[in-house]
Design a protein around this motif. Sequence first.
Motif, mmCIF file in Angstrom:
data_model
loop_
_atom_site.group_PDB
_atom_site.id
_atom_site.type_symbol
_atom_site.label_atom_id
_atom_site.label_comp_id
_atom_site.label_asym_id
_atom_site.label_seq_id
_atom_site.Cartn_x
_atom_site.Cartn_y
_atom_site.Cartn_z
ATOM 1 N N ILE A 63 0.865 -1.410 -0.054
ATOM 2 C CA ILE A 63 -0.085 -0.001 0.009
ATOM 3 C C ILE A 63 0.918 1.415 -0.283
ATOM 4 C CG2 ILE A 63 -1.581 1.224 1.477
ATOM 5 C CD1 ILE A 63 -2.904 -1.262 2.278
ATOM 6 N N LYS A 64 1.791 1.448 0.630
ATOM 7 C CA LYS A 64 2.820 2.451 0.728
ATOM 8 C C LYS A 64 3.341 2.696 -0.551
ATOM 9 C CE LYS A 64 4.024 1.617 5.574
ATOM 10 N NZ LYS A 64 5.134 1.284 6.390
ATOM 11 N N GLY A 65 3.896 1.874 -1.122
ATOM 12 C CA GLY A 65 4.378 1.843 -2.691
ATOM 13 C C GLY A 65 3.168 2.506 -3.468
ATOM 14 N N PHE A 66 1.998 1.966 -3.371
ATOM 15 C CA PHE A 66 1.027 2.175 -4.385
ATOM 16 C C PHE A 66 0.516 3.964 -4.028
ATOM 17 C CE2 PHE A 66 -3.719 2.273 -4.775
ATOM 18 C CZ PHE A 66 -3.890 2.253 -6.229
ATOM 19 N N THR A 67 0.420 4.304 -2.741
ATOM 20 C CA THR A 67 0.358 5.579 -2.411
ATOM 21 C C THR A 67 1.315 6.595 -3.003
ATOM 22 O OG1 THR A 67 -0.837 5.027 -0.424
ATOM 23 C CG2 THR A 67 -0.356 7.183 -0.508
ATOM 24 N N LEU A 68 2.374 6.126 -3.057
ATOM 25 C CA LEU A 68 3.583 7.100 -3.628
ATOM 26 C C LEU A 68 3.474 6.978 -5.045
ATOM 27 C CD1 LEU A 68 6.644 5.985 -1.355
ATOM 28 C CD2 LEU A 68 5.445 8.130 -1.308
ATOM 29 N N SER A 69 2.904 6.081 -5.619
ATOM 30 C CA SER A 69 2.782 5.915 -7.066
ATOM 31 C C SER A 69 1.455 6.764 -7.514
ATOM 32 C CB SER A 69 2.355 4.455 -7.600
ATOM 33 O OG SER A 69 3.723 3.826 -7.514
ATOM 34 N N MET A 70 0.657 6.894 -6.627
ATOM 35 C CA MET A 70 -0.657 7.842 -6.845
ATOM 36 C C MET A 70 -0.428 9.204 -7.048
ATOM 37 S SD MET A 70 -4.122 6.324 -5.237
ATOM 38 C CE MET A 70 -3.331 5.978 -3.483
ATOM 39 N N ILE A 71 0.763 9.649 -5.872
ATOM 40 C CA ILE A 71 1.277 10.976 -5.928
ATOM 41 C C ILE A 71 1.848 11.313 -7.159
ATOM 42 C CG2 ILE A 71 2.660 12.448 -4.469
ATOM 43 C CD1 ILE A 71 1.645 11.027 -2.027
ATOM 44 N N GLU A 72 2.700 10.539 -7.395
ATOM 45 C CA GLU A 72 3.693 10.597 -8.741
ATOM 46 C C GLU A 72 2.914 10.937 -9.824
ATOM 47 O OE1 GLU A 72 6.725 7.796 -11.162
ATOM 48 O OE2 GLU A 72 7.286 8.182 -8.904
ATOM 49 N N THR A 73 1.686 9.662 -9.965
ATOM 50 C CA THR A 73 1.041 9.923 -11.211
ATOM 51 C C THR A 73 0.363 11.453 -11.099
ATOM 52 O OG1 THR A 73 0.728 7.443 -10.977
ATOM 53 C CG2 THR A 73 -1.055 9.012 -12.393
ATOM 54 N N ALA A 74 -0.334 11.746 -9.913
ATOM 55 C CA ALA A 74 -1.007 13.039 -9.913
ATOM 56 C C ALA A 74 -0.069 14.241 -10.363
ATOM 57 C CB ALA A 74 -1.469 13.311 -8.489
ATOM 58 N N ILE A 75 1.195 14.287 -9.871
ATOM 59 C CA ILE A 75 1.863 15.337 -10.602
ATOM 60 C C ILE A 75 2.057 15.072 -11.938
ATOM 61 C CG2 ILE A 75 4.462 15.948 -10.331
ATOM 62 C CD1 ILE A 75 4.642 14.791 -7.219
ATOM 63 N N GLU A 76 2.394 14.006 -12.427
ATOM 64 C CA GLU A 76 2.403 13.851 -13.845
ATOM 65 C C GLU A 76 1.341 14.242 -14.718
ATOM 66 O OE1 GLU A 76 3.737 9.660 -14.387
ATOM 67 O OE2 GLU A 76 5.881 10.262 -13.777
ATOM 68 N N ILE A 77 0.174 14.012 -14.379
ATOM 69 C CA ILE A 77 -1.217 14.044 -14.958
ATOM 70 C C ILE A 77 -1.383 15.759 -15.008
ATOM 71 C CG2 ILE A 77 -3.607 13.900 -14.915
ATOM 72 C CD1 ILE A 77 -2.446 11.150 -16.121
ATOM 73 N N THR A 78 -0.908 16.369 -13.966
ATOM 74 C CA THR A 78 -1.366 17.817 -13.909
ATOM 75 C C THR A 78 -0.220 18.583 -14.357
ATOM 76 O OG1 THR A 78 -0.639 17.955 -11.544
ATOM 77 C CG2 THR A 78 -2.855 17.382 -11.871
ATOM 78 N N GLN A 79 0.871 17.967 -14.618
ATOM 79 C CA GLN A 79 1.998 18.791 -14.879
ATOM 80 C C GLN A 79 2.708 19.526 -13.867
ATOM 81 O OE1 GLN A 79 0.800 20.646 -18.698
ATOM 82 N NE2 GLN A 79 1.346 18.788 -19.858
ATOM 83 N N GLY A 80 2.647 18.939 -13.004
ATOM 84 C CA GLY A 80 3.190 19.497 -11.530
ATOM 85 C C GLY A 80 2.434 20.629 -10.963
ATOM 86 N N GLU A 81 0.943 20.727 -11.319
ATOM 87 C CA GLU A 81 0.255 21.757 -10.778
ATOM 88 C C GLU A 81 -0.860 21.031 -9.698
ATOM 89 O OE1 GLU A 81 -1.518 24.070 -13.995
ATOM 90 O OE2 GLU A 81 0.354 24.640 -14.520
ATOM 91 N N VAL A 82 -0.852 19.889 -9.232
ATOM 92 C CA VAL A 82 -1.748 19.183 -8.324
ATOM 93 C C VAL A 82 -1.806 20.030 -7.132
ATOM 94 C CG1 VAL A 82 0.135 17.866 -7.543
ATOM 95 C CG2 VAL A 82 -2.258 17.115 -7.139
ATOM 96 N N PRO A 83 -3.060 20.410 -6.873
ATOM 97 C CA PRO A 83 -3.290 21.307 -5.456
ATOM 98 C C PRO A 83 -2.836 20.217 -4.180
ATOM 99 C CG PRO A 83 -5.114 21.094 -6.799
ATOM 100 C CD PRO A 83 -4.402 20.095 -7.590
#
Length: 234
Positions: A63-83
């Motif tokens: 789960i910890k790795g999965f959570t970090l992957s979600m955060i990384e994906t959010a940064i990529e999808i929003t091009q670094g603008e994730v709130p």
Amino acid sequence: MTQRPLTTIGFDADDTLWQNEQFYRLTEQQFTELLADYAESETISRGLLEAEKRNLRRYGFGIKGFTLSMIETAIEITQGEVPTTVITQILDIGRDLLAHPVETLPHVKETLEALAGNYLLVLITKGDLFDQERKLAQSGLGDFFDAVEIVSDKNASTYRRIFSKVGDGPERAMMVGNSLKSDIVPALAAGSFGVFVPHELTWALEHVEEPTEAPRFRKIGHLGELRGVIEGLS
């Protein structure tokens, strides 16, 4: 005296003894909804899977790795603008995933009860140490096992080491699980029997072809059929 062909039985945990993947799927759905203003759900899910692939070597399974992957994906999808509010929500749904109650699958308890004492039973699971220990404790199944091995990965060397330490070697052991890639194929390569118990939900990274030509490969519909397979070996 003729040796018994089987003395040791290894069991996978997640989606073999208790439900697991369904909670990840629900969490992923929540995650895609959080980023719905930035991309389609299919695009987000595809990005998350790629992040998980990249991060397995860094963070391992769980789960910890999965959570970090979600955060990384959010940064990529929003091009670094994730709130930051979205990052907070991702951390929250990751924590919720760690708190899901354990739901054992059908036929698990009666099967373990029947086998315990007649065979050495060992739980072999990969993932986060604390989370796996939590689920085992909450499941009430811990007393059935002679040994518990929480490993970073499952390969032929893993099974040779564990079955040699706990039992009489891999040739007189069996691995039971829902993942062909992690539970069955490497156990067969180690010289053990491999019993595949399909689950309706399997993580995309665990899909491989069934080794139907392997003489020690077996496939059952549910754990209630395991005793029949074992009896057929004698």
